[in-house]
Scaffold this motif. Structure first.
Motif, PDB file in Angstrom:
ATOM      1  N   LEU A  99       0.523  -1.339  -0.031  1.00 22.82           N
ATOM      2  CA  LEU A  99       0.206   0.029  -0.193  1.00 22.82           C
ATOM      3  C   LEU A  99       0.432   1.230   0.092  1.00 22.82           C
ATOM      4  O   LEU A  99      -0.065   2.225  -0.867  1.00 22.82           O
ATOM      5  CB  LEU A  99      -0.706  -0.146   1.261  1.00 22.82           C
ATOM      6  N   GLN A 100       2.298   0.750   1.021  1.00 16.07           N
ATOM      7  CA  GLN A 100       2.945   2.476   0.616  1.00 16.07           C
ATOM      8  C   GLN A 100       2.820   2.822  -0.574  1.00 16.07           C
ATOM      9  O   GLN A 100       3.893   4.009  -1.167  1.00 16.07           O
ATOM     10  CB  GLN A 100       3.670   2.311   1.632  1.00 16.07           C
ATOM     11  N   GLY A 101       3.772   1.491  -1.230  1.00 19.60           N
ATOM     12  CA  GLY A 101       3.974   1.822  -2.837  1.00 19.60           C
ATOM     13  C   GLY A 101       3.738   2.054  -3.168  1.00 19.60           C
ATOM     14  O   GLY A 101       3.294   3.223  -4.468  1.00 19.60           O
ATOM     15  N   GLU A 102       2.217   1.950  -3.554  1.00 18.33           N
ATOM     16  CA  GLU A 102       1.297   2.198  -4.444  1.00 18.33           C
ATOM     17  C   GLU A 102       0.696   3.857  -4.533  1.00 18.33           C
ATOM     18  O   GLU A 102       0.664   4.478  -4.868  1.00 18.33           O
ATOM     19  CB  GLU A 102      -0.151   1.690  -4.518  1.00 18.33           C
ATOM     20  N   GLN A 109       0.800   8.752   4.362  1.00 19.45           N
ATOM     21  CA  GLN A 109       2.205   8.019   4.958  1.00 19.45           C
ATOM     22  C   GLN A 109       1.644   7.151   5.750  1.00 19.45           C
ATOM     23  O   GLN A 109       0.778   7.630   6.777  1.00 19.45           O
ATOM     24  CB  GLN A 109       3.546   8.837   5.687  1.00 19.45           C
ATOM     25  N   ILE A 110       2.591   6.037   5.238  1.00 19.21           N
ATOM     26  CA  ILE A 110       2.062   5.328   6.781  1.00 19.21           C
ATOM     27  C   ILE A 110       3.038   4.625   7.259  1.00 19.21           C
ATOM     28  O   ILE A 110       4.447   5.216   7.145  1.00 19.21           O
ATOM     29  CB  ILE A 110       2.126   3.430   6.103  1.00 19.21           C
ATOM     30  N   ILE A 111       3.106   4.817   9.153  1.00 20.67           N
ATOM     31  CA  ILE A 111       4.815   4.422  10.027  1.00 20.67           C
ATOM     32  C   ILE A 111       3.728   3.332  11.209  1.00 20.67           C
ATOM     33  O   ILE A 111       2.413   2.860  11.104  1.00 20.67           O
ATOM     34  CB  ILE A 111       4.699   6.221  10.691  1.00 20.67           C
ATOM     35  N   GLY A 112       5.350   2.863  11.344  1.00 30.03           N
ATOM     36  CA  GLY A 112       4.750   1.330  12.219  1.00 30.03           C
ATOM     37  C   GLY A 112       5.480   1.981  13.079  1.00 30.03           C
ATOM     38  O   GLY A 112       6.341   2.401  13.316  1.00 30.03           O
ATOM     39  N   ALA A 122      14.770  -3.659  15.701  1.00 27.20           N
ATOM     40  CA  ALA A 122      15.974  -3.677  14.178  1.00 27.20           C
ATOM     41  C   ALA A 122      16.189  -5.361  14.506  1.00 27.20           C
ATOM     42  O   ALA A 122      15.999  -5.044  13.312  1.00 27.20           O
ATOM     43  CB  ALA A 122      16.848  -3.451  15.360  1.00 27.20           C
ATOM     44  N   THR A 123      16.498  -6.463  14.824  1.00 31.87           N
ATOM     45  CA  THR A 123      15.947  -7.682  14.101  1.00 31.87           C
ATOM     46  C   THR A 123      15.211  -8.267  13.372  1.00 31.87           C
ATOM     47  O   THR A 123      15.703  -8.615  12.438  1.00 31.87           O
ATOM     48  CB  THR A 123      16.439  -8.571  15.099  1.00 31.87           C
ATOM     49  N   PHE A 124      14.155  -7.662  14.130  1.00 31.76           N
ATOM     50  CA  PHE A 124      12.645  -8.040  12.978  1.00 31.76           C
ATOM     51  C   PHE A 124      12.137  -7.198  11.609  1.00 31.76           C
ATOM     52  O   PHE A 124      12.469  -7.510  10.456  1.00 31.76           O
ATOM     53  CB  PHE A 124      11.346  -7.875  13.921  1.00 31.76           C
ATOM     54  N   ALA A 125      13.188  -5.822  11.497  1.00 29.91           N
ATOM     55  CA  ALA A 125      13.323  -5.311  10.368  1.00 29.91           C
ATOM     56  C   ALA A 125      14.580  -5.419   9.814  1.00 29.91           C
ATOM     57  O   ALA A 125      14.238  -5.057   7.724  1.00 29.91           O
ATOM     58  CB  ALA A 125      13.895  -3.375  10.817  1.00 29.91           C
ATOM     59  N   GLY A 126      15.340  -6.304  10.197  1.00 30.13           N
ATOM     60  CA  GLY A 126      16.545  -6.453   8.567  1.00 30.13           C
ATOM     61  C   GLY A 126      16.418  -7.988   8.459  1.00 30.13           C
ATOM     62  O   GLY A 126      16.857  -8.137   7.381  1.00 30.13           O
ATOM     63  N   LYS A 127      15.437  -8.513   9.306  1.00 28.05           N
ATOM     64  CA  LYS A 127      14.800  -9.497   8.232  1.00 28.05           C
ATOM     65  C   LYS A 127      14.038  -9.592   7.498  1.00 28.05           C
ATOM     66  O   LYS A 127      13.803  -9.912   6.377  1.00 28.05           O
ATOM     67  CB  LYS A 127      14.543 -10.595   9.746  1.00 28.05           C
ATOM     68  N   PHE A 128      12.780  -8.176   7.042  1.00 32.03           N
ATOM     69  CA  PHE A 128      11.908  -8.260   6.635  1.00 32.03           C
ATOM     70  C   PHE A 128      11.884  -6.948   6.327  1.00 32.03           C
ATOM     71  O   PHE A 128      12.173  -5.980   6.779  1.00 32.03           O
ATOM     72  CB  PHE A 128      10.755  -8.238   7.376  1.00 32.03           C
ATOM     73  N   LYS A 129      11.787  -7.104   4.669  1.00 32.87           N
ATOM     74  CA  LYS A 129      11.986  -5.922   3.806  1.00 32.87           C
ATOM     75  C   LYS A 129      10.642  -5.137   4.299  1.00 32.87           C
ATOM     76  O   LYS A 129       9.469  -5.680   3.606  1.00 32.87           O
ATOM     77  CB  LYS A 129      12.268  -6.032   2.339  1.00 32.87           C
ATOM     78  N   ILE A 130       9.990  -3.666   4.463  1.00 34.68           N
ATOM     79  CA  ILE A 130       9.253  -2.971   5.117  1.00 34.68           C
ATOM     80  C   ILE A 130       9.314  -1.427   4.843  1.00 34.68           C
ATOM     81  O   ILE A 130      10.243  -0.613   4.241  1.00 34.68           O
ATOM     82  CB  ILE A 130       9.739  -2.231   6.696  1.00 34.68           C
ATOM     83  N   ALA A 131       8.741  -1.153   3.959  1.00 33.03           N
ATOM     84  CA  ALA A 131       9.205  -0.050   2.530  1.00 33.03           C
ATOM     85  C   ALA A 131       8.298   1.333   3.394  1.00 33.03           C
ATOM     86  O   ALA A 131       7.978   1.869   2.744  1.00 33.03           O
ATOM     87  CB  ALA A 131       8.086  -0.520   1.371  1.00 33.03           C
ATOM     88  N   PHE A 177      -7.907  -4.989   3.163  1.00 34.49           N
ATOM     89  CA  PHE A 177      -7.559  -4.067   3.086  1.00 34.49           C
ATOM     90  C   PHE A 177      -8.313  -3.974   1.652  1.00 34.49           C
ATOM     91  O   PHE A 177      -8.511  -1.973   1.073  1.00 34.49           O
ATOM     92  CB  PHE A 177      -5.743  -4.236   2.011  1.00 34.49           C
ATOM     93  N   ASP A 178      -9.489  -4.226   1.481  1.00 35.49           N
ATOM     94  CA  ASP A 178     -10.668  -3.449   0.601  1.00 35.49           C
ATOM     95  C   ASP A 178     -11.211  -2.506   1.543  1.00 35.49           C
ATOM     96  O   ASP A 178     -11.298  -1.522   0.761  1.00 35.49           O
ATOM     97  CB  ASP A 178     -11.741  -4.418   0.117  1.00 35.49           C
ATOM     98  N   GLN A 179     -11.747  -2.773   2.597  1.00 37.70           N
ATOM     99  CA  GLN A 179     -12.418  -1.364   3.734  1.00 37.70           C
ATOM    100  C   GLN A 179     -10.962  -0.222   3.458  1.00 37.70           C
ATOM    101  O   GLN A 179     -11.472   0.514   3.440  1.00 37.70           O
ATOM    102  CB  GLN A 179     -12.648  -1.725   4.832  1.00 37.70           C
TER     103      GLN A 179
END
Length: 187
Positions: A99-102, A109-112, A122-131, A177-179
């Motif tokens: 959705l952020q890419g779209e 802006q999406i923030i977590g 930091a470990t989680f973010a290093g393992k997964f690509k979060i945009a 996500f449709d909603q």
């Protein structure tokens, strides 16, 4: 206070947070859809309190650099409260990244806001690509989410804030996500 006591208190606090999140997530599973709340115009003024509280924060990002959340003022903002140990939180992150890419170059802006330790996020973010940017709030993120109406403290909890700084809608549980796309189209 000894180091041993501090560790014990930290473990107890994390257990209470995990139990609260578990109860909130399971409570939301009793419904076919996540719990969503549309904020009426007359209540919008009252929602400025937690929005101002959010924008007043400076939080470390996943890399440890402190960032002022006021940088997102004037944009439509989707704030996702999450934790690495929360399965529905992790499940919806690829769709949030998509959705952020779209919306690159658009006024969203999406923030977590991660409810966990800096090292775990930091470990989680290093393992997964979060945009989208991910920030570390620790357990204080649960309190902030409660100010937005998350009375159970359940995760994931997402807040849609308009460019005008008003809360438009909140979502408890895994996003539909449709909603969400329909709600974004109405901004």
């Amino acid at each position: 206070m000894t180091k041993k006591n501090l560790i014990a208190y930290t473990i107890v606090a994390l257990l209470f947070g995990a139990v609260g999140a578990y109860v909130g997530v399971n409570k939301s599973k009793q419904h076919a859809d996540p719990i969503t709340t549309t904020v009426a115009p007359e209540a919008a003024a009252a929602s400025a309190g937690p929005v101002n509280e959010l924008y007043a924060l400076s939080l470390p990002d996943a890399a440890g650099a402190t960032q002022a959340l006021a940088q997102w003022k004037g944009k439509n903002l989707l704030v996702n409260f999450w934790a690495p140990w929360c399965p529905p939180c992790v499940e919806e992150m690829p769709e949030l990244s998509e959705l952020q890419g779209e919306h690159v170059g658009k006024n969203l802006q999406i923030i977590g806001i991660g409810i966990d330790s800096a090292s775990n996020i930091a470990t989680f973010a290093g393992k997964f690509k979060i945009a989208y940017p991910v920030y570390v709030s620790g357990m204080s993120g649960t309190d902030l989410s409660r100010h937005f109406g998350n009375t159970t403290g359940g995760l994931p909890f997402t807040v849609l804030i308009g460019a005008d700084g008003q809360v438009k809608k909140t979502y408890l549980g895994r996003l539909k996500f449709d909603q969400l796309r329909a709600d974004l189209a109405n901004l």
